[in-house]
Design a protein around this motif. Structure first.
Motif, PDB file in Angstrom:
ATOM      1  N   CYS A  95       1.091  -1.287   0.098  1.00 19.00           N
ATOM      2  CA  CYS A  95       0.048   0.012   0.011  1.00 19.00           C
ATOM      3  C   CYS A  95       1.004   1.252  -0.049  1.00 19.00           C
ATOM      4  CB  CYS A  95      -1.070  -0.074   1.243  1.00 19.00           C
ATOM      5  SG  CYS A  95      -1.866  -1.559   1.540  1.00 19.00           S
ATOM      6  N   PRO A  96       1.787   1.320  -1.127  1.00 19.11           N
ATOM      7  CA  PRO A  96       2.768   2.500  -0.939  1.00 19.11           C
ATOM      8  C   PRO A  96       2.183   3.803  -1.526  1.00 19.11           C
ATOM      9  CG  PRO A  96       2.792   1.167  -2.823  1.00 19.11           C
ATOM     10  CD  PRO A  96       2.000   0.537  -2.147  1.00 19.11           C
ATOM     11  N   SER A  97       2.697   4.793  -1.108  1.00 14.54           N
ATOM     12  CA  SER A  97       2.318   6.197  -1.693  1.00 14.54           C
ATOM     13  C   SER A  97       3.128   6.592  -3.028  1.00 14.54           C
ATOM     14  CB  SER A  97       2.604   7.415  -0.680  1.00 14.54           C
ATOM     15  OG  SER A  97       4.110   7.273  -0.432  1.00 14.54           O
ATOM     16  N   GLY A  98       2.766   7.609  -3.571  1.00 17.15           N
ATOM     17  CA  GLY A  98       3.553   7.887  -4.794  1.00 17.15           C
ATOM     18  C   GLY A  98       2.508   8.667  -5.998  1.00 17.15           C
ATOM     19  N   GLN A  99       1.346   8.234  -5.837  1.00 21.67           N
ATOM     20  CA  GLN A  99       0.520   8.837  -7.308  1.00 21.67           C
ATOM     21  C   GLN A  99       0.448  10.023  -7.366  1.00 21.67           C
ATOM     22  OE1 GLN A  99      -0.467   6.800  -9.596  1.00 21.67           O
ATOM     23  NE2 GLN A  99      -1.065   4.774  -8.504  1.00 21.67           N
ATOM     24  N   LYS A 100       0.489  10.679  -6.241  1.00 19.03           N
ATOM     25  CA  LYS A 100       0.439  12.228  -6.294  1.00 19.03           C
ATOM     26  C   LYS A 100       1.678  13.066  -6.665  1.00 19.03           C
ATOM     27  CE  LYS A 100       1.439  12.605  -1.125  1.00 19.03           C
ATOM     28  NZ  LYS A 100       1.225  11.241  -0.759  1.00 19.03           N
TER      29      LYS A 100
END
Length: 474
Positions: A95-100
């Motif tokens: 469940c990593p961040s990064g799209q933004k």
């Protein structure tokens, strides 16, 4: 925050990207990399690594994950005194961040790689499954991206999506689990959930069960098997490296000592030359990671009251003059291209991938830099974290977070050049991410028996930390 119903057509780009990313133009090299065919990647990699078995690499890139469907690896671009460069896997996150932080690949793709992930991975996961009940997104952090996913799911699936807060340590009476099925209390009525997109990252094991009839992306086992558990991840990498060694492949990691009690830590730090990284294995978002470059920092760590019993100690990658000495030699940060002042900053690269019907594919690439430049010498009182820590998350209170975006380096026409990365570096980062993802997925598979029951005794043997075991929701 209350449960919110997200309807199709509610996606607004400005709500789901950092402003600097929304208006950025992707770097041509990054765009080229993300559009490279699997065959060209394999041919190039095998050309540069002639000992790699081409058939095995093809099999690896074709791999379809069973549990760990969506991950994001953090990698350090390092080098040796002899100029041997390599991408080192620091961790791979469930469940990593990064799209933004990802510029759009195409000006006409309003929803960018948010939509790629939902169409490529989430929607196929539901194919042929029970279609009674609502779709939901559960989150405890990163509302910008979590809400973006909810809106894209509503569009792709053409139905309402429940956007549900699910914070650690806060009231969770709006969620119940009966007969291994999730229900949400929406407008006073209990609603069955048939599938969940999970952005729950803080101790998810105390709220998410190991067995669920409700489909979950990612299921909890992806966290316990390595996606949020650095202890088991290290063992998963070691086991998978044994499997792929004869094919010329390897997950490259810092030297890692696991199952370390707090009392043992000074001994391992001393063995590594006085510089090391100490990690609480179950923390994330930059929390629970301690860089040690002198006795003062080690003593400060030893005085902390920490709830867990077991730690991992890793060799530290710093400046060549003060990096850890490990069995594989001394490696140090390549860092950014020097600025006008001649300063180089430590960076790490986040590469997000997801599983599809044609293998594991890249989604997002961005980088983060440390706050202070890397120095050649350690001064008295030096703060190593300011030189080595790259995570952008800033904890402002219980379940309250912000981001230090001035250290974000986009893969756009402006920032990407600062990283000094070439196409082959991106390919290497991708291969390392895929290998570490497969290692964790194989550990997930090993943790269930043939009847689908979680193998608690095996997990305890891999991670015998009583404090963690007490937290896990059975």
């Amino acid at each position: 925050m209350p449960i919110k119903t997200i309807k199709p057509g509610s996606f607004e780009s400005e709500n789901h990207w950092y402003p600097k990313a929304l208006n950025a133009t992707i770097h041509p090299m990054v765009s080229f990399f993300l559009n490279l065919s699997k065959e060209r990647i394999i041919n190039r990699y095998c050309h540069l690594h002639p000992k790699v078995n081409k058939a095995k690499l093809t099999e690896i890139l074709d791999y379809q994950c069973k549990y760990f469907l969506w991950g994001g690896a953090d990698l350090i671009n390092s080098t040796s005194a002899g100029g041997k460069r390599q991408m080192v896997v620091i961790e791979n996150n469930s469940c990593p961040s990064g799209q933004k932080s990802m510029p759009l690949l195409d000006d006409n793709q309003e929803q960018g790689s948010y939509k790629l992930l939902i169409e490529r991975t989430f929607k196929p996961m539901l194919k042929g499954k029970n279609n009674t009940g609502k779709l939901a997104l559960l989150y405890d952090k990163n509302f910008v991206e979590a809400s973006g996913y909810a809106a894209v799911i509503a569009d792709v699936m053409n139905e309402d999506v429940l956007q549900i807060p699910y914070f650690n340590g806060e009231n969770t009476d709006h969620i119940k689990i009966e007969d291994d099925t999730f229900y949400a209390k929406n407008n006073g009525e209990w609603v069955k959930l048939r599938a969940i997109f999970r952005y729950v990252t803080q101790k998810p094991w105390n709220r998410i069960p190991l067995h669920s009839k409700t489909q979950i992306l990612n299921p909890l086992v992806a966290c316990l098997a390595g996606g949020r558990n650095k202890m088991v991840a290290a063992k998963a990498y070691d086991i998978y490296n044994t499997e792929i060694h004869d094919f010329g492949l390897k997950i490259t990691t810092p030297e890692t000592i696991w199952d370390v009690s707090k009392a043992e830590i000074p001994l391992w730090v001393k063995k590594m030359g006085g510089q090391a990284v100490i990690k609480i294995p179950y923390s994330n978002a930059g929390q629970g990671v301690y860089t040690i470059i002198n006795d003062k920092e080690l003593q400060k760590f030893m005085e902390l009251d920490i709830e867990y019993d077991r730690f991992i100690v890793q060799s530290l990658i710093g400046n060549y003059n003060w990096s850890s000495t490990s069995s594989s030699g001394k490696f140090y940060h390549v860092g950014t291209i020097p600025n006008a002042k001649g300063e180089t900053f430590v960076t790490d690269i986040r590469l997000m991938v997801s599983s599809s019907d044609s293998g594991i594919k890249p989604l997002v690439v961005y980088a983060r830099r440390a706050d202070k430049p890397l120095t050649d010498k350690i001064e008295t009182g030096s703060d190593s974290w300011s030189m080595l820590g790259t995570n952008l998350s800033v904890k402002e209170g219980e379940n309250r977070w912000s981001s230090d975006t001035h250290r974000l380096l986009l893969t756009d026409r402006r920032d990407f050049n600062k990283l000094g990365l070439g196409l082959d570096d991106l390919i290497e980062a991708y291969i390392q991410t895929v290998l570490s993802t497969i290692a964790i997925d194989k550990m997930c598979i090993a943790l269930y028996n043939s009847k689908g029951k979680f193998r608690s005794k095996l997990f305890k043997s891999l991670n015998d930390d009583e404090a963690l075991l007490k937290e896990i929701l059975g």
